[in-house]
Design an enzyme around this catalytic site. Sequence first.
Site, PDB file in Angstrom:
ATOM      1  CG  ASN A   9      -1.689   1.257   1.412  1.00 28.03           C
ATOM      2  OD1 ASN A   9      -1.823   2.037   0.467  1.00 28.03           O
ATOM      3  ND2 ASN A   9      -2.221   1.486   2.611  1.00 28.03           N
ATOM      4  CD1 TRP A  10       3.535   1.076  -3.030  1.00 22.13           C
ATOM      5  CD2 TRP A  10       3.378   2.299  -4.908  1.00 22.13           C
ATOM      6  NE1 TRP A  10       4.195   0.402  -4.030  1.00 22.13           N
ATOM      7  CE2 TRP A  10       4.112   1.123  -5.191  1.00 22.13           C
ATOM      8  CE3 TRP A  10       3.146   3.212  -5.939  1.00 22.13           C
ATOM      9  CZ2 TRP A  10       4.614   0.851  -6.465  1.00 22.13           C
ATOM     10  CZ3 TRP A  10       3.641   2.939  -7.208  1.00 22.13           C
ATOM     11  CH2 TRP A  10       4.372   1.771  -7.460  1.00 22.13           C
ATOM     12  CE  LYS A  11       0.225   3.422   4.757  1.00 23.54           C
ATOM     13  NZ  LYS A  11       0.142   3.596   6.187  1.00 23.54           N
ATOM     14  CD  GLU A  98      -2.875   5.540   6.650  1.00 23.93           C
ATOM     15  OE1 GLU A  98      -2.853   5.623   5.405  1.00 23.93           O
ATOM     16  OE2 GLU A  98      -1.953   5.019   7.310  1.00 23.93           O
ATOM     17  N   GLY A 174       2.459   2.123  10.683  1.00 20.35           N
ATOM     18  CA  GLY A 174       3.408   3.219  10.522  1.00 20.35           C
ATOM     19  C   GLY A 174       4.087   3.641  11.809  1.00 20.35           C
ATOM     20  N   GLY A 235       2.764  -1.194   4.278  1.00 22.39           N
ATOM     21  CA  GLY A 235       2.828   0.217   3.943  1.00 22.39           C
ATOM     22  C   GLY A 235       4.259   0.636   3.650  1.00 22.39           C
ATOM     23  N   GLY A 236       4.932   1.162   4.661  1.00 22.33           N
ATOM     24  CA  GLY A 236       6.273   1.729   4.503  1.00 22.33           C
ATOM     25  C   GLY A 236       7.246   0.825   3.754  1.00 22.33           C
TER      26      GLY A 236
END
Length: 251
Positions: A9-11, A98, A174, A235-236
Amino acid sequence: MRKKIVAGNWKMNKNLQEGLELAKNLDAVLANEKVNCDVIIGTPFIHLASVCAAVDTQRLGVAAENCADHASGAYTGEVSAEMVKSTGANYVILGHSERRAYYGETPEMLKTKVELALANGLTPIFCIGEVLEERKAGEHFNVVKAQIEGSLFSLSAEDFGKIILAYEPVWAIGTGETATPEQAEEIHAYIRGVLAEKYGQEVADNCSILYGGSCKPSNAKELFANPNVDGGLIGGASLKVEDFMGIVRAW
Ligand code: PEP
């Protein structure tokens, strides 16, 4: 048997050129390596068409990070499930914490998004998870159950069978703080029990339940070693090929 999956998930990271480079590099690594799980990347909307054209989407699945809760029409700035599908993407991340926290996404809205995603041939990666206060209060089981019931339990067993779940404790997203393998297994097993109660053991056993929350190469193996943890939503660590591949290789 249910699939093992590592999904990124690159956001809201990477401009188009950077994202394209990351996707191409990842796809090139996957072209030369036999991996033991499905691999998916979730990118911003504007990246989807270019990324899908640049990679082999059978080898590297592509997900949107959201879609609209309306099919089409006067919803300025929104992107429909049909539009996502038309880019070549096959997945959509829905209900990320988020989006729930910052954009007011409710169980009802998410129910509609899931229905629209399925109607347009997208596989939802549906996120659930409790905040720290809820965990401290011992409410995490009830919270995830309510999230599942509120958005997914009106689906037929056939449609529910198309869903990928991602358990993501919000306190671990995160933050660098990861759920212990025991905490992850405990709640994943509970979630599978909730699914079995509603849809029967076979549907529950076939549902991939991913863990998300500061998953990285150094902890992926012990998380994935649990019988009810079927992979990760990352994520990260999905923003660098080596980090992401380090997690993929944990399978
Ligand atoms: C996420 O946002 O889905 C996530 C799991 O993030 P991170 O891996 O950075 O904790």
